[in-house]
Write a protein that holds these residues in place. Sequence first.
Motif, PDB file in Angstrom:
ATOM      1  N   LYS A  79       0.832  -1.216   0.000  1.00  0.00           N
ATOM      2  CA  LYS A  79       0.000   0.000   0.000  1.00  0.00           C
ATOM      3  C   LYS A  79       0.857   1.252   0.000  1.00  0.00           C
ATOM      4  CE  LYS A  79      -4.393  -1.345   1.965  1.00  0.00           C
ATOM      5  NZ  LYS A  79      -5.022  -1.666   3.265  1.00  0.00           N
ATOM      6  N   LEU A  80       1.872   1.227   0.782  1.00  0.00           N
ATOM      7  CA  LEU A  80       2.787   2.362   0.860  1.00  0.00           C
ATOM      8  C   LEU A  80       3.357   2.691  -0.513  1.00  0.00           C
ATOM      9  CD1 LEU A  80       4.089   4.223   3.040  1.00  0.00           C
ATOM     10  CD2 LEU A  80       6.050   2.689   2.962  1.00  0.00           C
ATOM     11  N   PHE A  81       3.725   1.604  -1.247  1.00  0.00           N
ATOM     12  CA  PHE A  81       4.295   1.778  -2.570  1.00  0.00           C
ATOM     13  C   PHE A  81       3.299   2.387  -3.543  1.00  0.00           C
ATOM     14  CE2 PHE A  81       8.332  -0.926  -3.172  1.00  0.00           C
ATOM     15  CZ  PHE A  81       8.889  -0.314  -2.055  1.00  0.00           C
ATOM     16  N   GLU A  82       1.990   2.033  -3.341  1.00  0.00           N
ATOM     17  CA  GLU A  82       0.970   2.596  -4.257  1.00  0.00           C
ATOM     18  C   GLU A  82       0.923   4.111  -4.153  1.00  0.00           C
ATOM     19  OE1 GLU A  82      -2.647   0.581  -3.401  1.00  0.00           O
ATOM     20  OE2 GLU A  82      -1.807  -1.320  -4.138  1.00  0.00           O
ATOM     21  N   LYS A  83       1.220   4.626  -2.935  1.00  0.00           N
ATOM     22  CA  LYS A  83       1.207   6.075  -2.758  1.00  0.00           C
ATOM     23  C   LYS A  83       2.335   6.744  -3.514  1.00  0.00           C
ATOM     24  CE  LYS A  83      -0.855   6.497   1.820  1.00  0.00           C
ATOM     25  NZ  LYS A  83      -0.504   6.772   3.227  1.00  0.00           N
ATOM     26  N   PHE A  84       3.399   5.973  -3.795  1.00  0.00           N
ATOM     27  CA  PHE A  84       4.548   6.548  -4.508  1.00  0.00           C
ATOM     28  C   PHE A  84       4.781   5.795  -5.815  1.00  0.00           C
ATOM     29  CE2 PHE A  84       5.321   7.176   0.022  1.00  0.00           C
ATOM     30  CZ  PHE A  84       5.560   8.537   0.082  1.00  0.00           C
ATOM     31  N   PRO A  85       4.066   6.164  -6.852  1.00  0.00           N
ATOM     32  CA  PRO A  85       4.183   5.436  -8.120  1.00  0.00           C
ATOM     33  C   PRO A  85       5.554   5.669  -8.779  1.00  0.00           C
ATOM     34  CG  PRO A  85       2.622   7.281  -8.306  1.00  0.00           C
ATOM     35  CD  PRO A  85       3.112   7.287  -6.901  1.00  0.00           C
ATOM     36  N   ASP A  86       6.155   6.830  -8.497  1.00  0.00           N
ATOM     37  CA  ASP A  86       7.444   7.124  -9.130  1.00  0.00           C
ATOM     38  C   ASP A  86       8.540   6.183  -8.585  1.00  0.00           C
ATOM     39  OD1 ASP A  86       9.615   8.182 -10.301  1.00  0.00           O
ATOM     40  OD2 ASP A  86       9.613  10.086  -9.166  1.00  0.00           O
ATOM     41  N   PRO A  87       9.282   5.470  -9.455  1.00  0.00           N
ATOM     42  CA  PRO A  87      10.301   4.501  -8.988  1.00  0.00           C
ATOM     43  C   PRO A  87      11.376   5.173  -8.142  1.00  0.00           C
ATOM     44  CG  PRO A  87      10.026   4.399 -11.390  1.00  0.00           C
ATOM     45  CD  PRO A  87       9.149   5.506 -10.915  1.00  0.00           C
ATOM     46  N   LEU A  88      11.759   6.428  -8.495  1.00  0.00           N
ATOM     47  CA  LEU A  88      12.801   7.104  -7.720  1.00  0.00           C
ATOM     48  C   LEU A  88      12.312   7.357  -6.298  1.00  0.00           C
ATOM     49  CD1 LEU A  88      15.598   8.346  -7.851  1.00  0.00           C
ATOM     50  CD2 LEU A  88      14.501  10.567  -8.294  1.00  0.00           C
ATOM     51  N   ALA A  89      11.061   7.799  -6.186  1.00  0.00           N
ATOM     52  CA  ALA A  89      10.497   8.044  -4.858  1.00  0.00           C
ATOM     53  C   ALA A  89      10.477   6.748  -4.052  1.00  0.00           C
ATOM     54  CB  ALA A  89       9.091   8.602  -4.992  1.00  0.00           C
ATOM     55  N   ARG A  90      10.146   5.610  -4.739  1.00  0.00           N
ATOM     56  CA  ARG A  90      10.122   4.318  -4.027  1.00  0.00           C
ATOM     57  C   ARG A  90      11.505   4.004  -3.461  1.00  0.00           C
ATOM     58  NH1 ARG A  90       6.512   0.289  -7.822  1.00  0.00           N
ATOM     59  NH2 ARG A  90       4.512   1.326  -7.406  1.00  0.00           N
ATOM     60  N   LEU A  91      12.508   4.291  -4.299  1.00  0.00           N
ATOM     61  CA  LEU A  91      13.882   4.001  -3.859  1.00  0.00           C
ATOM     62  C   LEU A  91      14.216   4.809  -2.609  1.00  0.00           C
ATOM     63  CD1 LEU A  91      15.639   2.100  -5.547  1.00  0.00           C
ATOM     64  CD2 LEU A  91      17.068   4.094  -6.082  1.00  0.00           C
ATOM     65  N   ILE A  92      13.796   6.098  -2.625  1.00  0.00           N
ATOM     66  CA  ILE A  92      14.084   6.957  -1.463  1.00  0.00           C
ATOM     67  C   ILE A  92      13.384   6.426  -0.223  1.00  0.00           C
ATOM     68  CG2 ILE A  92      13.725   9.275  -0.518  1.00  0.00           C
ATOM     69  CD1 ILE A  92      14.163  10.323  -3.401  1.00  0.00           C
ATOM     70  N   VAL A  93      12.154   5.939  -0.406  1.00  0.00           N
ATOM     71  CA  VAL A  93      11.422   5.399   0.741  1.00  0.00           C
ATOM     72  C   VAL A  93      12.173   4.217   1.332  1.00  0.00           C
ATOM     73  CG1 VAL A  93       9.363   4.141   1.412  1.00  0.00           C
ATOM     74  CG2 VAL A  93       9.162   6.200   0.010  1.00  0.00           C
ATOM     75  N   VAL A  94      12.604   3.304   0.438  1.00  0.00           N
ATOM     76  CA  VAL A  94      13.334   2.123   0.939  1.00  0.00           C
ATOM     77  C   VAL A  94      14.587   2.570   1.683  1.00  0.00           C
ATOM     78  CG1 VAL A  94      14.648   0.097   0.249  1.00  0.00           C
ATOM     79  CG2 VAL A  94      12.444   0.604  -0.851  1.00  0.00           C
ATOM     80  N   PHE A  95      15.322   3.552   1.077  1.00  0.00           N
ATOM     81  CA  PHE A  95      16.563   4.018   1.696  1.00  0.00           C
ATOM     82  C   PHE A  95      16.305   4.589   3.090  1.00  0.00           C
ATOM     83  CE2 PHE A  95      19.583   7.548   2.378  1.00  0.00           C
ATOM     84  CZ  PHE A  95      20.757   6.789   2.432  1.00  0.00           C
ATOM     85  N   LEU A  96      15.280   5.456   3.186  1.00  0.00           N
ATOM     86  CA  LEU A  96      14.985   6.070   4.489  1.00  0.00           C
ATOM     87  C   LEU A  96      14.592   5.014   5.514  1.00  0.00           C
ATOM     88  CD1 LEU A  96      13.100   9.350   3.452  1.00  0.00           C
ATOM     89  CD2 LEU A  96      15.437   9.079   4.352  1.00  0.00           C
ATOM     90  N   ALA A  97      13.832   4.008   5.057  1.00  0.00           N
ATOM     91  CA  ALA A  97      13.426   2.940   5.977  1.00  0.00           C
ATOM     92  C   ALA A  97      14.660   2.223   6.521  1.00  0.00           C
ATOM     93  CB  ALA A  97      12.513   1.951   5.251  1.00  0.00           C
ATOM     94  N   LEU A  98      15.636   1.974   5.617  1.00  0.00           N
ATOM     95  CA  LEU A  98      16.861   1.273   6.060  1.00  0.00           C
ATOM     96  C   LEU A  98      17.637   2.125   7.051  1.00  0.00           C
ATOM     97  CD1 LEU A  98      18.209  -0.398   2.797  1.00  0.00           C
ATOM     98  CD2 LEU A  98      17.275  -1.507   4.841  1.00  0.00           C
ATOM     99  N   VAL A  99      17.759   3.454   6.759  1.00  0.00           N
ATOM    100  CA  VAL A  99      18.491   4.337   7.669  1.00  0.00           C
ATOM    101  C   VAL A  99      17.816   4.337   9.043  1.00  0.00           C
ATOM    102  CG1 VAL A  99      19.071   6.740   8.171  1.00  0.00           C
ATOM    103  CG2 VAL A  99      19.453   5.813   5.869  1.00  0.00           C
ATOM    104  N   ALA A 100      16.481   4.417   9.051  1.00  0.00           N
ATOM    105  CA  ALA A 100      15.761   4.427  10.330  1.00  0.00           C
ATOM    106  C   ALA A 100      16.024   3.137  11.096  1.00  0.00           C
ATOM    107  CB  ALA A 100      14.257   4.598  10.064  1.00  0.00           C
TER     108      ALA A 100
END
Length: 252
Positions: free
Chosen positions: A3-24
């Motif tokens: 669901k979270l990914f559906e909010k961010f259809p742009d692949p670059l934005a998805r990558l940033i989300v994954v990155f931030l999740a890992l940093v957290a």
Amino acid sequence: MGKLFEKFPDPLARLIVVFLALVAAGAFVFFVLIPKPVKDLKVQWDNAIRQESARPVKYAGFHACAECHDKLYETKKKGYHRDLSCETCHGAAKAHTEDPDTVKPVIPAERAFCPQCHAYNPSRPRGFPQINPVAHNPLKPCASCHNPHDPKPPTTPKECAACHGEIARTKAVSHHVQLECTTCHVTPQRHKVSPRAVKPTKPQDREFCGKCHGKDASAKLSANAPKIDLAEHGEKYVCWQCHYPHSPEVEQ
Ligand code: HEC
Ligand code: HEC
Ligand code: HEC
Ligand code: HEC
Ligand code: HEC
Ligand code: HEC
Ligand code: HEC
Ligand code: HEC
């Protein structure tokens, strides 16, 4: 996640989300889960020092031995083993220094001990005294010949006979028995230490023997030396072509 990914259809934005999740997640593990002492160098050092200093002290150091074994201490200080601590050979001996009558240090009397340092090994520094423990005076303990507190290097033989036994024995029953080896060989002292590098002289010409055997010889020992005519005897050949100088016999 879907669901979270559906909010961010742009692949670059998805990558940033994954990155931030890992940093957290990483920050959580580092700051919350890992205990403080594992991260803090100062705490670690403090702990290590506390642990080490809590261990019982076993070695006394060689200055401690001087108090009661002053003679041995002085002997060793001047000898070839000056750089070895007493406890290198006698083992940890602090307990002995505190109660010398009941606690005795080990005495390394067995033959296997000294070769730990002195057995031949090509990786040892050149010139370090080494022996082959199998061939070097087997069966006896090393200390029966070497003082462990003041080992001496091998002494150089005084006599030529120590190394030139056969020549010496031959000369001893010859007409040249009275002549010292050094009458005919000028021998530098160092020949006895490095015989192959430093060599004595050998007589070079007929005149040398002629000093005693020539018709008008004047050398001290020449009195009872049989005389020959140097100009004619043996033609031009050197004398030792016909006479072995260490046993010059003339068949009658
Ligand atoms: C407080 C005095 C004292 C100090 C310090 C001391 N010793 Fe001794 N040590 C003795 C006495 C006493 C003996 C027994 C002498 C004897 O039996 O003739 C002895 C005996 C020995 C022996 C012979 C043991 C045996 O079985 O015969 C050795 C080896 C020895 N000491 C090594 C050491 C070393 C190494 C040190 C230094 C770390 C040391 N000692 C420090 C007093 C001392
Ligand atoms: C290279 C090894 C070595 C070192 C270093 C050494 N020893 Fe020894 N020590 C021996 C051996 C081996 C013996 C046994 C001698 C024997 O059997 O004759 C011995 C014997 C002794 C003995 C008892 C017999 C005796 O000779 O009086 C005492 C005490 C002793 N050592 C004290 C010391 C002290 C103190 C030091 C330091 C100053 C020291 N040793 C350094 C190897 C060593
Ligand atoms: C029977 C007496 C005797 C015994 C036992 C003995 N040695 Fe020697 N050692 C000598 C003599 C003599 C020399 C000097 C002549 C030579 O080099 O062979 C010597 C020389 C040495 C040298 C000097 C070598 C060099 O080239 O400078 C060392 C090191 C040595 N021995 C160690 C030992 C060790 C270690 C043991 C015990 C495993 C031992 N010795 C047992 C008599 C002995
Ligand atoms: C921890 C190492 C070590 C042990 C163990 C050791 N030595 Fe030595 N030894 C040395 C050193 C280092 C020298 C000095 C070498 C030098 O001056 O070039 C030496 C010198 C010698 C020498 C003089 C030889 C020469 O030609 O200069 C003899 C002999 C000797 N040791 C015999 C022994 C005997 C016997 C033992 C056993 C009781 C023994 N060593 C145990 C390290 C050791
Ligand atoms: C430590 C043993 C040793 C002693 C001691 C010794 N020599 Fe030698 N000598 C040798 C050896 C080994 C050679 C052989 C060198 C070679 O062939 O390269 C040699 C060679 C010689 C040579 C022949 C040199 C040559 O150019 O061929 C003469 C001469 C000689 N020695 C005389 C003497 C006299 C004289 C003495 C006593 C004053 C003496 N040596 C003591 C070991 C010794
Ligand atoms: C009268 C003189 C004389 C005396 C004394 C003498 N030598 Fe020589 N020696 C010679 C001559 C000459 C040679 C050379 C022989 C040759 O080149 O064939 C020689 C050669 C040698 C050599 C070389 C190897 C050989 O056998 O030819 C040695 C080693 C040697 N002598 C050792 C000794 C020793 C050791 C003594 C005492 C025991 C001694 N010499 C006494 C004259 C002498
Ligand atoms: C070609 C071989 C030869 C040569 C070289 C030679 N000799 Fe002789 N020498 C002999 C013979 C053979 C005799 C015994 C017969 C004689 O008396 O002529 C002898 C005898 C001697 C005698 C004994 C004389 C006596 O009256 O008893 C002396 C001394 C002697 N030689 C010294 C020398 C000397 C010194 C040289 C070198 C200058 C030398 N020889 C060179 C072969 C030689
Ligand atoms: C320092 C003096 C001296 C020198 C140098 C010397 N000799 Fe002699 N030699 C003697 C004397 C002395 C005798 C006689 C000893 C005796 O028979 O009592 C003798 C004897 C001899 C004899 C006679 C042996 C016999 O059977 O009668 C011969 C041959 C001889 N030497 C050869 C030589 C030769 C070769 C040399 C040179 C390498 C030489 N000598 C160098 C002193 C010397």
